[in-house]
Design an enzyme around this catalytic site. Sequence first.
Site, PDB file in Angstrom:
ATOM      1  N   GLN A   8      -3.968 -10.213 -21.900  1.00 45.50           N
ATOM      2  CA  GLN A   8      -2.906 -10.422 -20.948  1.00 45.50           C
ATOM      3  C   GLN A   8      -3.323 -11.311 -19.557  1.00 45.50           C
ATOM      4  OE1 GLN A   8      -0.975  -7.364 -18.423  1.00 45.50           O
ATOM      5  NE2 GLN A   8       0.468  -7.535 -19.705  1.00 45.50           N
ATOM      6  N   HIS A  50      -6.203 -10.274 -17.046  1.00 51.96           N
ATOM      7  CA  HIS A  50      -6.026  -9.091 -16.324  1.00 51.96           C
ATOM      8  C   HIS A  50      -6.188  -7.984 -17.219  1.00 51.96           C
ATOM      9  CE1 HIS A  50      -3.952  -6.508 -13.315  1.00 51.96           C
ATOM     10  NE2 HIS A  50      -3.013  -6.311 -14.132  1.00 51.96           N
ATOM     11  N   TYR A  51      -5.800  -7.996 -18.539  1.00 54.30           N
ATOM     12  CA  TYR A  51      -5.900  -6.606 -19.340  1.00 54.30           C
ATOM     13  C   TYR A  51      -6.078  -7.001 -20.612  1.00 54.30           C
ATOM     14  CZ  TYR A  51      -4.223  -2.257 -21.022  1.00 54.30           C
ATOM     15  OH  TYR A  51      -4.341  -1.039 -21.718  1.00 54.30           O
ATOM     16  N   ARG A  98       4.999 -10.186 -18.295  1.00 51.48           N
ATOM     17  CA  ARG A  98       3.865 -11.066 -17.738  1.00 51.48           C
ATOM     18  C   ARG A  98       3.714 -12.225 -18.517  1.00 51.48           C
ATOM     19  NH1 ARG A  98       0.133  -5.956 -15.483  1.00 51.48           N
ATOM     20  NH2 ARG A  98       1.650  -5.389 -13.924  1.00 51.48           N
ATOM     21  N   SER A 132     -14.639   3.254 -10.059  1.00 53.94           N
ATOM     22  CA  SER A 132     -13.979   2.671 -11.328  1.00 53.94           C
ATOM     23  C   SER A 132     -13.008   1.789 -10.935  1.00 53.94           C
ATOM     24  CB  SER A 132     -13.593   3.771 -12.064  1.00 53.94           C
ATOM     25  OG  SER A 132     -14.772   5.008 -12.220  1.00 53.94           O
ATOM     26  N   HIS A 133     -12.811   0.916 -12.108  1.00 51.54           N
ATOM     27  CA  HIS A 133     -11.853  -0.076 -11.741  1.00 51.54           C
ATOM     28  C   HIS A 133     -10.388   0.497 -11.545  1.00 51.54           C
ATOM     29  CE1 HIS A 133      -9.788  -3.888 -11.482  1.00 51.54           C
ATOM     30  NE2 HIS A 133      -9.038  -3.526 -12.538  1.00 51.54           N
ATOM     31  N   GLU A 182       2.591  -7.072  -9.435  1.00 54.45           N
ATOM     32  CA  GLU A 182       3.721  -7.352  -9.615  1.00 54.45           C
ATOM     33  C   GLU A 182       4.619  -6.650  -8.892  1.00 54.45           C
ATOM     34  OE1 GLU A 182       4.198  -7.556 -13.799  1.00 54.45           O
ATOM     35  OE2 GLU A 182       5.516  -5.984 -13.811  1.00 54.45           O
ATOM     36  N   HIS A 235      -2.218 -12.091 -16.006  1.00 59.46           N
ATOM     37  CA  HIS A 235      -1.264 -11.845 -14.771  1.00 59.46           C
ATOM     38  C   HIS A 235      -1.114 -13.098 -14.221  1.00 59.46           C
ATOM     39  CE1 HIS A 235       0.594  -9.760 -11.433  1.00 59.46           C
ATOM     40  NE2 HIS A 235       0.535  -8.517 -12.020  1.00 59.46           N
ATOM     41  N   ASP A 256     -18.403  -2.514 -22.229  1.00 63.02           N
ATOM     42  CA  ASP A 256     -19.579  -1.843 -22.900  1.00 63.02           C
ATOM     43  C   ASP A 256     -19.306  -1.275 -23.878  1.00 63.02           C
ATOM     44  OD1 ASP A 256     -20.827  -3.357 -20.803  1.00 63.02           O
ATOM     45  OD2 ASP A 256     -21.166  -1.347 -19.618  1.00 63.02           O
ATOM     46  N   LEU A 309      -6.048  -9.863  -7.792  1.00 67.93           N
ATOM     47  CA  LEU A 309      -4.536  -9.691  -7.981  1.00 67.93           C
ATOM     48  C   LEU A 309      -3.487  -9.621  -6.774  1.00 67.93           C
ATOM     49  CD1 LEU A 309      -2.730  -8.753 -10.444  1.00 67.93           C
ATOM     50  CD2 LEU A 309      -3.085  -6.413  -9.643  1.00 67.93           C
ATOM     51  N   ARG A 349       1.553  -5.896 -22.853  1.00 74.85           N
ATOM     52  CA  ARG A 349       1.694  -4.528 -21.935  1.00 74.85           C
ATOM     53  C   ARG A 349       2.491  -4.886 -20.977  1.00 74.85           C
ATOM     54  NH1 ARG A 349      -0.970  -2.183 -17.044  1.00 74.85           N
ATOM     55  NH2 ARG A 349      -1.781  -4.373 -16.403  1.00 74.85           N
ATOM     56  N   PHE A 403       9.683  -3.298 -12.151  1.00 75.91           N
ATOM     57  CA  PHE A 403       8.458  -3.957 -12.586  1.00 75.91           C
ATOM     58  C   PHE A 403       8.792  -4.817 -13.964  1.00 75.91           C
ATOM     59  CE2 PHE A 403       3.789  -3.143 -12.076  1.00 75.91           C
ATOM     60  CZ  PHE A 403       3.841  -2.980 -10.841  1.00 75.91           C
TER      61      PHE A 403
HETATM   62  C1  LIG Z   1      -6.634  -5.243 -10.056  1.00 81.28           C
HETATM   63  C2  LIG Z   1      -5.883  -4.266 -11.110  1.00 81.28           C
HETATM   64  C3  LIG Z   1      -4.786  -3.615 -10.788  1.00 81.28           C
HETATM   65  C4  LIG Z   1      -4.127  -2.795 -12.027  1.00 81.28           C
HETATM   66  N1  LIG Z   1      -2.932  -2.464 -11.450  1.00 81.28           N
HETATM   67  C5  LIG Z   1      -2.154  -1.635 -12.315  1.00 81.28           C
HETATM   68  C6  LIG Z   1      -1.024  -1.091 -11.930  1.00 81.28           C
HETATM   69  O1  LIG Z   1      -0.500  -1.222 -10.993  1.00 81.28           O
HETATM   70  N2  LIG Z   1      -0.448  -0.057 -13.027  1.00 81.28           N
HETATM   71  C7  LIG Z   1      -1.288   0.026 -14.093  1.00 81.28           C
HETATM   72  O2  LIG Z   1      -0.414   0.861 -15.133  1.00 81.28           O
HETATM   73  N3  LIG Z   1      -2.088  -0.629 -14.555  1.00 81.28           N
HETATM   74  C8  LIG Z   1      -2.926  -1.363 -13.656  1.00 81.28           C
HETATM   75  N4  LIG Z   1      -4.018  -1.968 -13.993  1.00 81.28           N
HETATM   76  C9  LIG Z   1      -4.359  -1.694 -15.323  1.00 81.28           C
HETATM   77  C10 LIG Z   1      -5.352  -0.184 -15.135  1.00 81.28           C
HETATM   78  O3  LIG Z   1      -5.666  -0.085 -13.844  1.00 81.28           O
HETATM   79  C11 LIG Z   1      -6.579  -0.151 -16.170  1.00 81.28           C
HETATM   80  O4  LIG Z   1      -6.310  -0.305 -17.494  1.00 81.28           O
HETATM   81  C12 LIG Z   1      -6.971   1.462 -16.198  1.00 81.28           C
HETATM   82  O5  LIG Z   1      -7.027   1.858 -14.569  1.00 81.28           O
HETATM   83  C13 LIG Z   1      -8.248   1.528 -16.932  1.00 81.28           C
HETATM   84  O6  LIG Z   1      -8.963   2.865 -16.642  1.00 81.28           O
HETATM   85  P1  LIG Z   1      -9.967   3.234 -17.579  1.00 81.28           P
HETATM   86  O7  LIG Z   1     -10.038   4.655 -17.148  1.00 81.28           O
HETATM   87  O8  LIG Z   1      -9.854   3.151 -19.001  1.00 81.28           O
HETATM   88  O9  LIG Z   1     -11.405   2.390 -17.066  1.00 81.28           O
HETATM   89  P2  LIG Z   1     -12.191   2.129 -15.666  1.00 81.28           P
HETATM   90  O10 LIG Z   1     -11.408   2.788 -14.594  1.00 81.28           O
HETATM   91  O11 LIG Z   1     -12.455   0.785 -15.415  1.00 81.28           O
HETATM   92  O12 LIG Z   1     -13.153   3.029 -15.814  1.00 81.28           O
HETATM   93  C14 LIG Z   1     -14.186   2.708 -16.899  1.00 81.28           C
HETATM   94  C15 LIG Z   1     -15.569   3.647 -16.553  1.00 81.28           C
HETATM   95  O13 LIG Z   1     -16.450   3.460 -17.381  1.00 81.28           O
HETATM   96  C16 LIG Z   1     -17.675   3.534 -16.773  1.00 81.28           C
HETATM   97  N5  LIG Z   1     -18.508   2.578 -17.785  1.00 81.28           N
HETATM   98  C17 LIG Z   1     -18.385   1.594 -18.212  1.00 81.28           C
HETATM   99  N6  LIG Z   1     -19.273   1.121 -18.988  1.00 81.28           N
HETATM  100  C18 LIG Z   1     -20.158   1.810 -18.671  1.00 81.28           C
HETATM  101  C19 LIG Z   1     -21.505   1.924 -19.309  1.00 81.28           C
HETATM  102  N7  LIG Z   1     -22.185   1.057 -20.073  1.00 81.28           N
HETATM  103  N8  LIG Z   1     -22.351   3.315 -19.170  1.00 81.28           N
HETATM  104  C20 LIG Z   1     -21.833   4.278 -18.184  1.00 81.28           C
HETATM  105  N9  LIG Z   1     -20.684   4.054 -17.792  1.00 81.28           N
HETATM  106  C21 LIG Z   1     -19.663   2.900 -17.815  1.00 81.28           C
HETATM  107  C22 LIG Z   1     -17.373   2.808 -15.407  1.00 81.28           C
HETATM  108  O14 LIG Z   1     -18.493   3.430 -14.542  1.00 81.28           O
HETATM  109  C23 LIG Z   1     -16.208   3.608 -14.977  1.00 81.28           C
HETATM  110  O15 LIG Z   1     -16.387   4.694 -14.458  1.00 81.28           O
HETATM  111  C24 LIG Z   1      -4.758  -2.603 -13.074  1.00 81.28           C
HETATM  112  C25 LIG Z   1      -5.912  -3.486 -13.524  1.00 81.28           C
HETATM  113  C26 LIG Z   1      -6.338  -4.181 -12.513  1.00 81.28           C
HETATM  114  C27 LIG Z   1      -7.964  -4.846 -12.678  1.00 81.28           C
END
Ligand SMILES: Cc1cc2nc3c(=O)[nH]c(=O)nc-3n(C[C@H](O)[C@H](O)[C@H](O)COP(=O)(O)OP(=O)(O)OC[C@H]3O[C@@H](n4cnc5c(N)ncnc54)[C@H](O)[C@@H]3O)c2cc1C
Length: 557
Positions: free
Chosen positions: A226, A337-338, A272, A40-41, A241, A228, A207, A238, A372, A113
């Site tokens: 956002q 980025h966000y 940012r 996951s991301h 920061e 970055h 989605d 990325l 953010r 940060f």
């Molecule tokens: C490169 C990067 C660096 C970052 N660094 C930081 C940081 O240092 N500090 C900070 O606070 N934030 C940071 N962020 C932001 C933060 O990481 C994210 O906002 C946060 O992790 C998102 O978590 P989430 O659980 O909402 O989504 P995700 O971790 O993206 O998980 C989404 C989940 O949904 C599932 N999914 C999606 N669509 C479907 C579908 N159609 N069917 C079934 N499953 C699906 C995926 O499989 C996945 O498991 C960063 C973001 C990025 C991109």
Amino acid sequence: MQRHEVLVIGAGLAGQRAALAAAQAGRNVGLVSKLHPLRSHSGAAQGGINAAVGAEDSVETHIYDTVKGSDYLGDQDAIEFFCTEAGSTVVEMEHFGTIFSRAPDGSLARRPFGGAGFPRTIYAADRTGLALLQAIYEHLGTEEIQTYEEWDLVELVFRDGRAQGVVVYNRRTGEFEGIGARAVVLATGPAGRVYSRTTNSHSSTGDGIALAYRAGAQLKDMEFVQFHPTALLESGILITEGARGEGGILKNASGERFMVRYAPHVQDLASRDVVSRAIVTEINEGRGFPGGYVHLELMHLGKEKIESRLQEICDFARNFAGVDPVTEPIPVLPAQHYMMGGIGTTMRGETNLAGLYAAGEAACVSIHGANRLGGNSLLETLVFGKQAGIAAAAYSATVTDGTVLPEEIEHAAAPVRAMMARTEGAEPLPLRAEMQAVMERRAGIYRNDADLRAGIQELFALRAKRATLRIVDRSTVFNLNVTDALETRNLLDLAEVILAGALARTESRGAHARTDFPTRDDAHWMKHTIAGYNPLGPQLSYAPVAYTRWDPKERVY
Ligand SMILES: Cc1cc2nc3c(=O)[nH]c(=O)nc-3n(C[C@H](O)[C@H](O)[C@H](O)COP(=O)(O)OP(=O)(O)OC[C@H]3O[C@@H](n4cnc5c(N)ncnc54)[C@H](O)[C@@H]3O)c2cc1C
């Protein structure tokens, strides 16, 4: 048919935290994810997670910084709750086994940060997201949770005024199936792939946000995107920061540390939106490097510090930009980025639809408002993922089992089968690229009326192509072209919502910068944008911002 009391869609940090909370409340929980949970991301998060711990920092300053960072569009009651929960959330993650970096005295190390009045970002080198994700994944193993890995959510099912479950696509068999649920939690993460130049993973296609929108959920503040400041020039990967938090500085082509002019007090560590606009202004006014970029310099920090605190950044710069940050500057340019916006929820993760909850980047509580702060969204996934899990568990005790009817499965499957049967028409990825080009051109860091109107027209023209979407690969086993088509459909809807909200908002606030309306207009625009689905295009309305103690002031860094 499979049935669960609470069904969580998405296995990033928000989804796993929600699933854990619902399971701990004694519910039968299912967890659906289109990726293996550890892919996951969330796992890509680098810089860290915010919490005011230690005597010198205070929850009060964290609240103030977040309110100010949001450009006064964040809901202050939610921000107060969020910052108050931060310390215990981080300690809990440490107890789950997260290996955070340490200060020499053994306490949790913290780095400065952007936009933060105190160094309060707790980190695990520059791999904080992965450290958190692994810890919670291991902990989730202590509960009995059925996971559906590499299944795609295709449709949300509502009947009798409440959520009944979902229709999913099982990639392994190529079958569409229904999963019944009393409550559904959407934790499907970001929608960064609306843009082509983004730090988000390829799977970040919004989605859940789009499916909730089509099902009648209210989307909130989607125009706030956002960018970055520091992503690698070619790839958009990325550069955290944290690199500036450790002392990195930005320079233009004449070797000038230009942030001194834009944010005299905190310079490179301004918020940012401020830093991204400064970089673009430098480039637009001819002070960037040929081809349009600026430099991020780390050399003065020394090899030891760079290679220990920013290991991953070193690898990225060396492997993807061919530069060694120990001896050379890194060429950088802002990238999407966000998404500050998302499915509108209460602090308990409730949406406007009975039985539907949302958390993480897919949701908008709203604590980030118009911008953010770095380090606040990892925290958001955990604080509000837990709340959504608790609320969904409580709700599930008040209703009977959810069921998905065969005709509801067919309703979701039929359009996909039609795409597979088509021999002519638009292919998903080229169509996605056309949409991304529109968004980059028309709804980037600086926006204006003419561009936004043109963008809306251009997206409207893509609707005809969307109607001819065609899945080229006909196989029934792990056919990722089906996923491409589902995702592209979702992204197209969200792109329309972003442009509509951005055109309507005739002011500049946080990350939404209009060259034709360069100032913040509190008299008219201190309100959330709400978008509802209509087949003809997004229907906009507005909702008040929650205030507690902080009066809007001009935002200077
Ligand atoms: C490169 C990067 C660096 C970052 N660094 C930081 C940081 O240092 N500090 C900070 O606070 N934030 C940071 N962020 C932001 C933060 O990481 C994210 O906002 C946060 O992790 C998102 O978590 P989430 O659980 O909402 O989504 P995700 O971790 O993206 O998980 C989404 C989940 O949904 C599932 N999914 C999606 N669509 C479907 C579908 N159609 N069917 C079934 N499953 C699906 C995926 O499989 C996945 O498991 C960063 C973001 C990025 C991109």
